[in-house]
Design a protein around this motif. Structure first.
Motif, PDB file in Angstrom:
ATOM      1  N   SER A   9      48.445 -34.244  31.947  1.00 39.42           N
ATOM      2  CA  SER A   9      47.754 -34.224  30.663  1.00 39.42           C
ATOM      3  C   SER A   9      47.093 -32.871  30.454  1.00 39.42           C
ATOM      4  CB  SER A   9      46.690 -35.317  30.629  1.00 39.42           C
ATOM      5  OG  SER A   9      47.295 -36.572  30.756  1.00 39.42           O
ATOM      6  N   PRO A  10      47.105 -32.394  29.230  1.00 39.05           N
ATOM      7  CA  PRO A  10      46.515 -31.094  28.959  1.00 39.05           C
ATOM      8  C   PRO A  10      44.981 -31.122  29.066  1.00 39.05           C
ATOM      9  CG  PRO A  10      47.324 -32.077  26.938  1.00 39.05           C
ATOM     10  CD  PRO A  10      47.712 -32.991  28.054  1.00 39.05           C
ATOM     11  N   VAL A  11      44.441 -29.954  29.347  1.00 41.65           N
ATOM     12  CA  VAL A  11      42.997 -29.792  29.455  1.00 41.65           C
ATOM     13  C   VAL A  11      42.543 -28.737  28.451  1.00 41.65           C
ATOM     14  CG1 VAL A  11      43.027 -30.410  31.911  1.00 41.65           C
ATOM     15  CG2 VAL A  11      43.117 -28.003  31.258  1.00 41.65           C
ATOM     16  N   VAL A  12      41.250 -28.692  28.189  1.00 44.83           N
ATOM     17  CA  VAL A  12      40.687 -27.651  27.350  1.00 44.83           C
ATOM     18  C   VAL A  12      39.802 -26.777  28.232  1.00 44.83           C
ATOM     19  CG1 VAL A  12      38.700 -29.048  26.574  1.00 44.83           C
ATOM     20  CG2 VAL A  12      39.460 -27.115  25.203  1.00 44.83           C
ATOM     21  N   GLU A  41      46.284 -23.122  39.671  1.00 50.85           N
ATOM     22  CA  GLU A  41      46.253 -23.563  41.071  1.00 50.85           C
ATOM     23  C   GLU A  41      46.369 -25.074  41.198  1.00 50.85           C
ATOM     24  OE1 GLU A  41      42.572 -21.988  42.529  1.00 50.85           O
ATOM     25  OE2 GLU A  41      43.308 -19.917  42.433  1.00 50.85           O
ATOM     26  N   ARG A  42      45.943 -25.810  40.180  1.00 48.84           N
ATOM     27  CA  ARG A  42      45.937 -27.270  40.230  1.00 48.84           C
ATOM     28  C   ARG A  42      47.033 -27.896  39.388  1.00 48.84           C
ATOM     29  NH1 ARG A  42      41.527 -24.868  41.313  1.00 48.84           N
ATOM     30  NH2 ARG A  42      39.999 -25.732  42.777  1.00 48.84           N
ATOM     31  N   GLY A  43      47.905 -27.066  38.840  1.00 49.72           N
ATOM     32  CA  GLY A  43      49.015 -27.580  38.041  1.00 49.72           C
ATOM     33  C   GLY A  43      48.584 -28.166  36.712  1.00 49.72           C
ATOM     34  N   LEU A  44      47.459 -27.682  36.165  1.00 49.08           N
ATOM     35  CA  LEU A  44      46.951 -28.177  34.889  1.00 49.08           C
ATOM     36  C   LEU A  44      47.466 -27.308  33.747  1.00 49.08           C
ATOM     37  CD1 LEU A  44      43.227 -28.693  35.979  1.00 49.08           C
ATOM     38  CD2 LEU A  44      45.017 -30.438  35.819  1.00 49.08           C
ATOM     39  N   THR A  45      47.667 -27.914  32.603  1.00 49.10           N
ATOM     40  CA  THR A  45      48.111 -27.199  31.414  1.00 49.10           C
ATOM     41  C   THR A  45      46.939 -27.063  30.450  1.00 49.10           C
ATOM     42  OG1 THR A  45      50.332 -28.107  31.649  1.00 49.10           O
ATOM     43  CG2 THR A  45      49.727 -27.243  29.478  1.00 49.10           C
ATOM     44  N   ILE A  46      46.591 -25.838  30.122  1.00 49.73           N
ATOM     45  CA  ILE A  46      45.504 -25.605  29.166  1.00 49.73           C
ATOM     46  C   ILE A  46      46.080 -25.723  27.755  1.00 49.73           C
ATOM     47  CG2 ILE A  46      43.831 -23.948  28.268  1.00 49.73           C
ATOM     48  CD1 ILE A  46      43.597 -22.813  31.121  1.00 49.73           C
ATOM     49  N   ALA A  47      45.620 -26.744  27.045  1.00 49.83           N
ATOM     50  CA  ALA A  47      46.085 -26.979  25.679  1.00 49.83           C
ATOM     51  C   ALA A  47      45.436 -25.997  24.707  1.00 49.83           C
ATOM     52  CB  ALA A  47      45.763 -28.405  25.250  1.00 49.83           C
ATOM     53  N   GLU A  48      44.198 -25.642  24.996  1.00 51.96           N
ATOM     54  CA  GLU A  48      43.456 -24.765  24.090  1.00 51.96           C
ATOM     55  C   GLU A  48      42.297 -24.129  24.841  1.00 51.96           C
ATOM     56  OE1 GLU A  48      41.129 -25.291  19.834  1.00 51.96           O
ATOM     57  OE2 GLU A  48      42.794 -26.640  20.303  1.00 51.96           O
ATOM     58  N   VAL A  49      42.005 -22.875  24.501  1.00 47.00           N
ATOM     59  CA  VAL A  49      40.807 -22.200  24.996  1.00 47.00           C
ATOM     60  C   VAL A  49      39.842 -22.162  23.821  1.00 47.00           C
ATOM     61  CG1 VAL A  49      39.817 -20.078  25.932  1.00 47.00           C
ATOM     62  CG2 VAL A  49      42.109 -20.796  26.638  1.00 47.00           C
ATOM     63  N   VAL A  50      38.664 -22.734  24.019  1.00 44.55           N
ATOM     64  CA  VAL A  50      37.659 -22.814  22.967  1.00 44.55           C
ATOM     65  C   VAL A  50      36.480 -21.954  23.391  1.00 44.55           C
ATOM     66  CG1 VAL A  50      36.112 -24.359  21.723  1.00 44.55           C
ATOM     67  CG2 VAL A  50      38.395 -25.148  22.364  1.00 44.55           C
ATOM     68  N   THR A  51      35.993 -21.113  22.473  1.00 48.61           N
ATOM     69  CA  THR A  51      34.887 -20.227  22.814  1.00 48.61           C
ATOM     70  C   THR A  51      33.702 -20.413  21.875  1.00 48.61           C
ATOM     71  OG1 THR A  51      35.753 -18.433  21.436  1.00 48.61           O
ATOM     72  CG2 THR A  51      36.433 -18.455  23.744  1.00 48.61           C
ATOM     73  N   ASP A  52      32.547 -20.101  22.409  1.00 51.16           N
ATOM     74  CA  ASP A  52      31.298 -20.073  21.652  1.00 51.16           C
ATOM     75  C   ASP A  52      30.496 -18.873  22.117  1.00 51.16           C
ATOM     76  OD1 ASP A  52      31.012 -22.208  19.788  1.00 51.16           O
ATOM     77  OD2 ASP A  52      30.684 -23.626  21.412  1.00 51.16           O
ATOM     78  N   THR A  53      29.593 -18.417  21.268  1.00 51.92           N
ATOM     79  CA  THR A  53      28.632 -17.392  21.649  1.00 51.92           C
ATOM     80  C   THR A  53      27.471 -18.084  22.343  1.00 51.92           C
ATOM     81  OG1 THR A  53      29.245 -16.068  19.737  1.00 51.92           O
ATOM     82  CG2 THR A  53      27.153 -15.540  20.794  1.00 51.92           C
ATOM     83  N   TYR A  54      27.056 -17.547  23.481  1.00 52.16           N
ATOM     84  CA  TYR A  54      25.951 -18.135  24.245  1.00 52.16           C
ATOM     85  C   TYR A  54      24.641 -17.919  23.497  1.00 52.16           C
ATOM     86  CZ  TYR A  54      23.017 -19.314  28.208  1.00 52.16           C
ATOM     87  OH  TYR A  54      22.093 -19.909  29.027  1.00 52.16           O
ATOM     88  N   GLU A  79      40.649 -33.586  30.440  1.00 51.03           N
ATOM     89  CA  GLU A  79      39.683 -32.853  31.241  1.00 51.03           C
ATOM     90  C   GLU A  79      39.160 -31.666  30.443  1.00 51.03           C
ATOM     91  OE1 GLU A  79      40.900 -31.790  35.209  1.00 51.03           O
ATOM     92  OE2 GLU A  79      42.039 -33.642  35.450  1.00 51.03           O
ATOM     93  N   VAL A  80      37.910 -31.306  30.725  1.00 47.46           N
ATOM     94  CA  VAL A  80      37.302 -30.113  30.152  1.00 47.46           C
ATOM     95  C   VAL A  80      36.960 -29.197  31.317  1.00 47.46           C
ATOM     96  CG1 VAL A  80      35.326 -29.181  28.877  1.00 47.46           C
ATOM     97  CG2 VAL A  80      36.365 -31.345  28.164  1.00 47.46           C
ATOM     98  N   LEU A  81      37.444 -27.967  31.248  1.00 47.44           N
ATOM     99  CA  LEU A  81      37.132 -26.968  32.252  1.00 47.44           C
ATOM    100  C   LEU A  81      36.063 -26.035  31.698  1.00 47.44           C
ATOM    101  CD1 LEU A  81      40.744 -25.885  33.346  1.00 47.44           C
ATOM    102  CD2 LEU A  81      39.364 -27.805  34.187  1.00 47.44           C
ATOM    103  N   VAL A  82      35.054 -25.770  32.509  1.00 44.81           N
ATOM    104  CA  VAL A  82      33.970 -24.882  32.112  1.00 44.81           C
ATOM    105  C   VAL A  82      33.520 -24.128  33.359  1.00 44.81           C
ATOM    106  CG1 VAL A  82      32.199 -26.680  32.386  1.00 44.81           C
ATOM    107  CG2 VAL A  82      31.781 -24.770  30.850  1.00 44.81           C
ATOM    108  N   ARG A  83      33.084 -22.900  33.196  1.00 46.51           N
ATOM    109  CA  ARG A  83      32.759 -22.082  34.370  1.00 46.51           C
ATOM    110  C   ARG A  83      31.611 -22.673  35.170  1.00 46.51           C
ATOM    111  NH1 ARG A  83      31.294 -15.821  35.461  1.00 46.51           N
ATOM    112  NH2 ARG A  83      32.393 -15.800  37.454  1.00 46.51           N
ATOM    113  N   TRP A  84      30.527 -23.003  34.511  1.00 46.48           N
ATOM    114  CA  TRP A  84      29.368 -23.572  35.202  1.00 46.48           C
ATOM    115  C   TRP A  84      28.534 -24.383  34.223  1.00 46.48           C
ATOM    116  CZ3 TRP A  84      28.576 -18.004  36.950  1.00 46.48           C
ATOM    117  CH2 TRP A  84      28.242 -17.194  35.882  1.00 46.48           C
TER     118      TRP A  84
END
Length: 126
Positions: A9-12, A41-54, A79-84
């Motif tokens: 399944s794709p992740v963001v 590394e985990r075989g995940l497919t990124i469906a979209e990269v979403v950005t915001d200003t901190y 799944e949602v991937l986020v740095r921290w």
């Protein structure tokens, strides 16, 4: 790259690192590169990269995070991937981060941290 017999399944990938909306800076580029390596590394497919200003502490007041929620609600990502954690909400507003983490879990979506010291923990715990 690992191969999988069943479809993944794709992740963001959510990136909220730069303080200026002028364009991606070093912090955002680092978060993006790290997230892409984590997914590969985990075989995940990124469906979209979403950005915001901190800067805005409440994630639901950010355009990008609202897009993440939309992808979750429509079932486009699991799944949602986020740095921290502070990319979701700063430590001073940790209750907002917990609210969003709970919201993701309630929708069956896993939150994973891509920063190496946290990624091992998110692989095990989430």
């Amino acid at each position: 790259m690992p191969t999988h017999a069943e479809p993944v399944s794709p992740v963001v990938l959510y990136v909220c690192a730069d303080r200026s909306p002028a364009g991606p800076g070093a912090a955002a580029q680092c978060a993006r590169t790290e997230g892409q390596a984590f997914a590969q590394e985990r075989g995940l497919t990124i469906a979209e990269v979403v950005t915001d200003t901190y800067g805005e502490p409440d994630p639901v007041r950010r355009t990008g995070w609202r897009r993440v929620r939309q992808l979750v609600q429509t079932g486009h990502v699991t799944e949602v991937l986020v740095r921290w954690p502070c990319a979701i909400a700063p430590e001073s507003a940790h209750e907002l981060r917990h609210r969003e983490t709970t919201w993701l879990q309630d929708h069956g979506v896993r939150l994973r941290y891509t920063w190496a010291p946290l990624s091992a923990r998110s692989d095990e715990a989430c």
